[in-house]
Design an enzyme around this catalytic site. Structure first.
Site, PDB file in Angstrom:
ATOM      1  N   ASP A   1       0.834  -1.216   0.000  1.00 21.74           N
ATOM      2  CA  ASP A   1       0.000   0.000   0.000  1.00 21.74           C
ATOM      3  C   ASP A   1       0.865   1.261   0.000  1.00 21.74           C
ATOM      4  OD1 ASP A   1       0.957  -0.174   2.624  1.00 21.74           O
ATOM      5  OD2 ASP A   1      -1.003   0.088   3.584  1.00 21.74           O
ATOM      6  N   GLU A   2       2.171   1.099   0.315  1.00 18.92           N
ATOM      7  CA  GLU A   2       3.022   2.288   0.430  1.00 18.92           C
ATOM      8  C   GLU A   2       3.208   3.004  -0.902  1.00 18.92           C
ATOM      9  OE1 GLU A   2       6.378   1.859   3.039  1.00 18.92           O
ATOM     10  OE2 GLU A   2       5.455   0.179   4.091  1.00 18.92           O
TER      11      GLU A   2
ATOM     12  N   PRO B   1      12.311   2.392  20.483  1.00 16.31           N
ATOM     13  CA  PRO B   1      12.505   3.663  19.776  1.00 16.31           C
ATOM     14  C   PRO B   1      11.305   4.071  18.919  1.00 16.31           C
ATOM     15  CG  PRO B   1      13.731   1.894  18.697  1.00 16.31           C
ATOM     16  CD  PRO B   1      13.022   1.268  19.843  1.00 16.31           C
TER      17      PRO B   1
HETATM   18  P1  TYD Z   1       7.809  -0.521   9.807  1.00 17.54           P
HETATM   19  O1  TYD Z   1       7.569  -1.761  10.587  1.00 17.54           O
HETATM   20  O2  TYD Z   1       9.236  -0.174   9.449  1.00 17.54           O
HETATM   21  O3  TYD Z   1       6.883  -0.575   8.523  1.00 17.54           O
HETATM   22  P2  TYD Z   1       6.552   0.582   7.402  1.00 17.54           P
HETATM   23  O4  TYD Z   1       7.563   1.649   7.506  1.00 17.54           O
HETATM   24  O5  TYD Z   1       6.702  -0.216   6.144  1.00 17.54           O
HETATM   25  O6  TYD Z   1       5.165   1.032   7.686  1.00 17.54           O
HETATM   26  O7  TYD Z   1       7.248   0.713  10.635  1.00 17.54           O
HETATM   27  C1  TYD Z   1       5.891   0.773  11.039  1.00 17.54           C
HETATM   28  C2  TYD Z   1       5.684   2.117  11.713  1.00 17.54           C
HETATM   29  O8  TYD Z   1       6.450   2.124  12.919  1.00 17.54           O
HETATM   30  C3  TYD Z   1       6.175   3.284  10.885  1.00 17.54           C
HETATM   31  O9  TYD Z   1       5.285   4.397  11.095  1.00 17.54           O
HETATM   32  C4  TYD Z   1       7.543   3.600  11.458  1.00 17.54           C
HETATM   33  C5  TYD Z   1       7.380   3.212  12.928  1.00 17.54           C
HETATM   34  N1  TYD Z   1       8.629   2.739  13.591  1.00 17.54           N
HETATM   35  C6  TYD Z   1       9.050   3.328  14.799  1.00 17.54           C
HETATM   36  O10 TYD Z   1       8.389   4.235  15.344  1.00 17.54           O
HETATM   37  N2  TYD Z   1      10.193   2.858  15.373  1.00 17.54           N
HETATM   38  C7  TYD Z   1      10.947   1.869  14.817  1.00 17.54           C
HETATM   39  O11 TYD Z   1      12.012   1.510  15.383  1.00 17.54           O
HETATM   40  C8  TYD Z   1      10.483   1.273  13.590  1.00 17.54           C
HETATM   41  C9  TYD Z   1      11.273   0.167  12.938  1.00 17.54           C
HETATM   42  C10 TYD Z   1       9.319   1.744  13.008  1.00 17.54           C
END
Ligand code: TYD
Ligand code: NAD
Length: 353
Positions: A135-136, A214
Site C-alpha cells: 500500500d506504500e 525507539p
Molecule cells: P515498519 O515496521 O518499518 O513498517 P513501514 O515503515 O513499512 O510502515 O514501521 C511501522 C511504523 O512504525 C512506521 O510508522 C515507522 C514506525 N517505527 C518506529 O516508530 N520505530 C521503529 O524503530 C520502527 C522500525 C518503526
C-alpha cells in the site's frame, strides 16, 4: 497427485514468502513449488523446515538480478506462473541504500518479467505473473480517506518508489506483450518469522531484553495491520480467482496509531512475561523521526471482500497475542537472526539511544 503446474515463488524464505510457500505446498499437491531466494539477512530456510522434504517442493538459491541464472532456470523448469515477493523490504534500509533497492526491486523484477515473456510470448494460456506489492506505493493519507485500487501512485520513500516502479513494469509488460498478470497491494503485515527490524518484532525483542523502544517522532503515525497468514490466504484467492490485469487491495480493516499499538504490545507482554503492569511502557523512548515518514496508511479492501469473499480471520488483539507467543516460544530463532548484519544495522540505526 500428478503435478499439473509449476509455480515459481520468489522470496519464499522471507517473512510473507515462507507462509505462502508453506500454504501452497501443504494445500496443493498438484503443483510443484519452486522457491527462489538469495537468502539475505531476512531470508531464512529455518522458516521452512517442516516442508522442505516434500517431493513437490524445490529450493533454488539465486539472485533475481542475475539475468543469466534467471534465464537458465526459466528454460530448465518452464514455470507456468510466478508469484513475486523477493524484494528489499525495509523503508529505513532504503533510506540508507536507495540504489540497492532500485537494483533488487526494479531491475530484479524486470529480469523475471523478461524471462517469463521470452518463455511464453506465443502461448499465454494458463500462465500468470502475480506481483506482490504494498500500500506504500499510494503515498500518505491525511487524517481521513482510504486507499482504493484507483488511488494514483504517489510514493515517498526509496522503498515505495522502487515497488511502484516495478508494479508499473508489470502492467507495461501486460499491455505490451499480452502477459497475464495480477497485482495486489497489501498493508503492513505482522506475525511469526518477521525479521526483528520492523516495528512489531523489533519491539517484542527489545521488550524481552529490556531495551529501549525507539518510537519515531511523536508516535502519531497510523498503519493498517494484517496478520501474515491472512495475507497468504488472500494471495491464494487472488492467484486462483483474481481477474487478469486487475489490482486488489488487501488490508486488515485495522488502523492503529504506532503509540497505541506499542502500548497494547507492552500490556500484553507484561502479562505474558509475568512483569508488573507498566514495566514495558517505561522502555518507550521517543527518537528522531524517519525522513519522509508517511503519516497514515489505510486500505479499502472492499473489492477483494466483495469479489473473492476474503476477510481477515483474526482480530488485531488475537493476532498480536499469537505473534508474541510465537516469538517467546522461538527464542533460538530470534537469537540466530539477531546477530551479524542485524546487529551492525541496529547499532547504526539507533546510535542515539
Ligand atoms: P515498519 O515496521 O518499518 O513498517 P513501514 O515503515 O513499512 O510502515 O514501521 C511501522 C511504523 O512504525 C512506521 O510508522 C515507522 C514506525 N517505527 C518506529 O516508530 N520505530 C521503529 O524503530 C520502527 C522500525 C518503526
Ligand atoms: P522479507 O524482507 O522478509 O523477505 C524478502 C525475501 O526476498 C528474503 O527472503 C530475501 O532473501 C529475498 N530477496 C531479497 N533480495 C533478493 C534477490 N535479489 N534475489 C532473490 N531473493 C531476494 O520481506 P516480506 O516482508 O516478506 O515482503 C515480501 C514481499 O511483500 C515484498 O515484495 C514486499 O514489498 C511485499 N509486502 C510486504 C509487506 C509487509 O508488511 N512486510 C506488506 C505489503 C507487501
Amino acid at each position: 497427485m500428478a503435478v499439473n503446474k509449476k509455480i515459481l515463488i520468489t522470496g519464499g524464505a522471507g517473512f510473507i514468502g515462507s507462509h505462502l510457500v508453506r500454504r501452497f505446498v501443504n494445500n496443493y499437491s498438484n503443483y510443484h513449488i519452486y522457491n527462489l531466494d538469495v537468502l539475505n539477512y531476512a531470508g531464512n530456510l529455518e522458516n521452512l523446515k517442516d516442508i522442505e522434504h516434500k517431493d513437490h517442493y524445490t529450493f533454488l538459491r539465486g539472485d533475481i538480478t542475475n539475468e543469466v541464472y534467471i534465464n537458465s532456470i526459466f528454460n530448465a523448469y518452464k514455470f507456468d506462473a510466478v508469484i513475486h515477493l523477493a524484494a528489499e523490504s525495509h523503508v529505513d534500509r532504503s533510506i540508507k541504500n536507495p540504489l540497492g533497492f532500485a537494483k533488487t526491486n526494479i531491475l530484479g523484477t524486470m529480469v523475471l518479467l523478461n524471462a517469463f515473456v521470452s518463455l511464453w510470448k506465443n502461448d499465454w494460456k494458463g500462465k500468470r505473473f502475480y506481483q506482490i506489492s504494498t500500500d506504500e506505493v499510494y503515498g500518505s493519507l491525511g487524517a481521513s480517506g482510504l486507499f482504493k485500487e484507483t488511488t494514483p501512485y504517489n510514493p515517498n520513500s526509496p522503498y515505495s518508489a522502487s515497488k511502484a516502479s516495478s508494479d508499473h513494469f508489470v502492467r507495461a509488460f501486460g499491455e505490451t506483450y499480452g502477459m497475464p498478470y495480477v497485482i495486489s497491494n497489501c498493508s503492513n503485515n505482522y506475525g511469526p518469522n518477521q525479521f526483528p527490524e520492523k516495528l512489531i518484532p523489533l519491539f517484542i525483542n527489545n521488550i524481552i531484553n529490556k531495551k529501549p523502544l525507539p518510537v519515531y517522532g511523536d508516535g502519531n503515525y497510523t498503519r493498517d495491520w494484517l496478520y501474515v497468514k491472512d495475507h497468504a490466504m488472500a494471495i491464494d484467492l487472488v492467484f486462483h480467482r483474481g481477474k487478469n490485469h486487475e489490482t486488489y487491495n488487501i488490508g486488515g480493516f485495522n488502523e492503529y496509531k504506532n503509540i497505541d499499538l506499542v502500548k497494547l504490545l507492552c500490556k500484553q507482554m507484561d502479562k505474558k512475561l509475568g512483569r508488573d503492569f507498566g514495566t514495558s511502557e517505561k522502555l518507550i523512548t521517543y527518537v528522531k523521526d524517519r525522513p519522509g515518514h508517511d503519516l497514515r496508511y489505510a486500505i479499502d479492501a472492499s473489492k477483494i471482500n466483495n469479489e473473492l469473499g476474503w476477510a481477515p480471520s483474526l482480530t488485531f488483539e488475537a493476532g498480536l497475542s499469537k505473534t508474541i507467543d510465537w516469538y517467546l516460544d522461538n527464542k533460538a530463532w530470534l537469537e540466530n537472526v539477531t546477530s551479524g548484519d542485524h546487529m551492525n544495522y541496529y547499532t547504526n540505526q539507533y546510535a542515539d539511544i
